[in-house]
Every structure is written in structure tokens, then in C-alpha cells.
Design a protein around this motif. Structure first.
Motif, mmCIF file in Angstrom:
data_model
loop_
_atom_site.group_PDB
_atom_site.id
_atom_site.type_symbol
_atom_site.label_atom_id
_atom_site.label_comp_id
_atom_site.label_asym_id
_atom_site.label_seq_id
_atom_site.Cartn_x
_atom_site.Cartn_y
_atom_site.Cartn_z
ATOM 1 N N LEU A 149 3.209 6.189 -2.308
ATOM 2 C CA LEU A 149 4.344 7.082 -2.524
ATOM 3 C C LEU A 149 4.505 7.435 -4.000
ATOM 4 O O LEU A 149 4.760 8.597 -4.344
ATOM 5 N N VAL A 150 4.348 6.433 -4.884
ATOM 6 C CA VAL A 150 4.530 6.700 -6.308
ATOM 7 C C VAL A 150 3.405 7.590 -6.845
ATOM 8 O O VAL A 150 3.642 8.529 -7.610
ATOM 9 N N TYR B 291 3.468 12.113 -8.288
ATOM 10 C CA TYR B 291 2.980 12.825 -9.472
ATOM 11 C C TYR B 291 2.556 14.256 -9.140
ATOM 12 O O TYR B 291 2.454 15.091 -10.041
ATOM 13 N N GLN B 292 2.305 14.553 -7.878
ATOM 14 C CA GLN B 292 1.942 15.919 -7.486
ATOM 15 C C GLN B 292 3.147 16.849 -7.503
ATOM 16 O O GLN B 292 2.982 18.069 -7.558
ATOM 17 N N TYR B 293 4.352 16.291 -7.445
ATOM 18 C CA TYR B 293 5.531 17.135 -7.239
ATOM 19 C C TYR B 293 6.543 17.087 -8.377
ATOM 20 O O TYR B 293 7.300 18.037 -8.557
ATOM 21 N N THR B 294 6.604 15.995 -9.115
ATOM 22 C CA THR B 294 7.614 15.879 -10.155
ATOM 23 C C THR B 294 6.968 15.530 -11.484
ATOM 24 O O THR B 294 5.750 15.323 -11.561
ATOM 25 N N SER B 295 7.782 15.447 -12.517
ATOM 26 C CA SER B 295 7.259 15.227 -13.864
ATOM 27 C C SER B 295 7.073 13.751 -14.154
ATOM 28 O O SER B 295 7.653 12.870 -13.498
ATOM 29 N N LEU B 296 6.282 13.463 -15.164
ATOM 30 C CA LEU B 296 6.074 12.091 -15.609
ATOM 31 C C LEU B 296 7.385 11.467 -16.062
ATOM 32 O O LEU B 296 7.652 10.286 -15.817
ATOM 33 N N MET C 151 12.373 11.777 -4.637
ATOM 34 C CA MET C 151 12.636 10.969 -3.444
ATOM 35 C C MET C 151 11.458 10.028 -3.152
ATOM 36 O O MET C 151 11.647 8.885 -2.731
ATOM 37 N N LEU C 152 10.238 10.513 -3.402
ATOM 38 C CA LEU C 152 9.068 9.664 -3.204
ATOM 39 C C LEU C 152 9.073 8.487 -4.176
ATOM 40 O O LEU C 152 8.737 7.354 -3.807
ATOM 41 N N VAL D 37 0.838 -1.206 0.000
ATOM 42 C CA VAL D 37 0.000 0.000 0.000
ATOM 43 C C VAL D 37 0.866 1.246 0.000
ATOM 44 O O VAL D 37 0.606 2.211 -0.741
ATOM 45 N N GLU D 38 1.921 1.254 0.815
ATOM 46 C CA GLU D 38 2.773 2.434 0.881
ATOM 47 C C GLU D 38 3.547 2.643 -0.410
ATOM 48 O O GLU D 38 3.815 3.787 -0.799
#
Length: 258
Positions: free
Chosen positions: A21-22, A26-31, A96-97, A16-17
Motif C-alpha cells: 500500500l505504501v 507513491y504513484q498517486y501522491t507526493s513524497l 488514504m493508501l 506484505v500488504e
């Protein structure tokens, strides 16, 4: 039950984690960054299966892995070449996520491979689904409650959730079968093709143009998977030839001595 329940609980928490995390990344970095950094799960899986499952990898298996990763790197280069990415609000945090999530994916996949081979697929799916639902519900109620309240639950918002749920159902239904037949390394290499299939969606659903490197990348990943899947036979044949050559040399030496 063939496996104690608390092992499934620990596996559910890790799985689940990893997804959390992945998806959060997507909220912070690019595809593009997610696609590239998600490859970190492959060396992690190889290391974990080598240490804990005693899986042996020959030279040609490593060649197949290298070609698959090279194909994905081509996808990243094609995105850069086409300027088809956004930096994101906090790329370092997002990266990092992804790395943390990829590591947990590796732990989850290797654990599932061990459990599905030691127990059975039905027990694994039943326990992982049950405990995974409980862990997800607890995490949503604690961490994501405010974000869920901010969503306007219209038909346009519900459909993506239903599509994601269907995709995850099909994914988790087929993963144990693949793990039992081919192992977790083959699974993670095959998942690299998901980035290529996104090209077909962009072409036929959104009528977007894609860079020509995508098609070369898809071919590279396909070739890498074929080489990896046949690597055991190739390495076995090489070992047999080497043994036969050593046997011939020994017979020649014995004849000379006699």
C-alpha cells in the motif's frame, strides 16, 4: 516451532500488504505527503502496545515522541519552503493508501515484537520470509502481472529492484533485534530518520541543494530519540523523588502527632 504456523501466515499477509500500500501510494501522491502521513504508525503503535503488550509510557517518553514528530514536520515544511514536491495524480487516493499502510505497519511491528519475545528471532525470520514470499508471489500473479509485463527489463531497470531487495533484506534482518531490545515504538521513531538520510543522498549522489530546515529537523529527531530512550530512567527518578518526598512528609506528620 514455538508458535503455530498460521500466526506467521497472518503476520505475513499484514506485512506484505503494508509494504504494498505504501509503495503503491507513491504513484498517486507526493513524497511530502507520504513522509507526513507515515507518522500515523507511531500513535497506532503506542496504542496497540499499551492495549495488547501492556507497555507503560511515562511523560518523558511522550515528550520524546512529540519532538521526533516535530522534527519530521520540519522536513515537510522545508519541502514546501523549497517547492520540492509534486501534487501527484490522485493525492486523496494516495494519502488514504499511506494511512492504511501505516496502520498495517503498526499492527505488523507490534505483532513482531510479541512474537520475537515469545518465540525466537530465527523462527520469526524464517516463517515471515517464507510466508511473505508466497503471499507476494500470489499478489503479483493476480494484481501486478500486467504492470510487470510493461517493464523493459534492461540493466537500468534491474538494478533498482536488486537495490530494493538488498535494502529490505538488511531491514528485516535487523528489525527483530531492535524489537527485542527496544520495542516497536522505538523502531518506528527511529525510522523517521530515513527521511533525513535521504538528504545526504541528494547532496552527495545527486549534488542537489537542500533547505537549511533539514539539518534542524535531523537534530530534533535525534534529540527526541535520546529523550525517548532515556525516558524510563527519567520517569523512574521522578517517581523515586516523589515517593521520598511523600515519605518525608509522613515522617514529619508522625513526629508532630507524637
Amino acid at each position: 516451532m514455538l508458535i503455530d504456523w498460521y500466526y506467521y501466515l497472518m503476520l505475513a499477509v499484514v506485512d506484505v500488504e503494508a509494504n504494498f500500500l505504501v509503495v503503491k501510494a507513491y504513484q498517486y501522491t507526493s513524497l511530502t505527503s507520504v513522509m507526513l502521513l507515515d507518522c500515523w504508525s507511531i500513535p497506532c503503535v503506542i496504542f496497540l502496545t499499551w492495549i495488547f503488550l501492556k507497555t507503560k509510557y511515562g511523560l518523558w517518553k511522550f515528550v520524546g515522541v512529540a519532538i521526533c514528530v516535530a522534527g519530521l514536520v520540519l522536513v515537510v515544511f522545508s519541502d514546501v519552503h523549497a517547492s520540492d514536491h509534486e501534487a501527484g495524480s490522485n493525492p486523496v487516493k494516495g494519502d488514504m493508501l499511506v494511512i492504511a499502510g501505516s496502520t498495517l505497519y503498526a499492527v505488523s511491528n507490534v505483532s513482531e515484537e510479541f512474537l520475537v519475545k515469545k518465540a525466537e528471532r530465527v523462527e520469526l525470520m524464517a516463517m515471515l520470509g517464507t510466508f511473505g514470499a508466497v503471499v507476494s508471489a500470489c499478489q503479483i500473479s493476480i494484481l501486478e502481472r500486467n504492470e510487470l509485463k510493461s517493464i523493459h527489463w534492461t540493466a537500468g531497470a534491474v538494478l533498482p529492484f536488486l537495490g530494493f531487495a538488498l535494502a529490505m533484506f538488511l531491514f528485516y534482518s535487523t528489525v527483530p533485534v531492535i524489537l527485542k531490545i527496544s520495542g516497536s515504538t522505538m523502531l518506528n521513531l527511529s525510522l523517521l530518520t530515513s527521511d533525513m538520510w535521504a538528504v545526504l543522498i541528494r547532496i552527495f549522489a545527486y549534488h542537489q541543494k537542500v533547505d537549511w530546515m533539514y539539518f534542524i529537523a535531523f537534530g530534533a529527531v535525534a534529540v527526541g530519540l535520546v529523550i525517548y530512550s532515556g525516558g524510563s530512567k527519567i520517569d523512574a527518578n521522578i517517581a523515586q523523588v516523589a515517593e521520598a518526598k511523600e515519605g518525608d512528609e509522613e515522617s514529619v506528620v508522625n513526629n508532630l502527632v507524637q
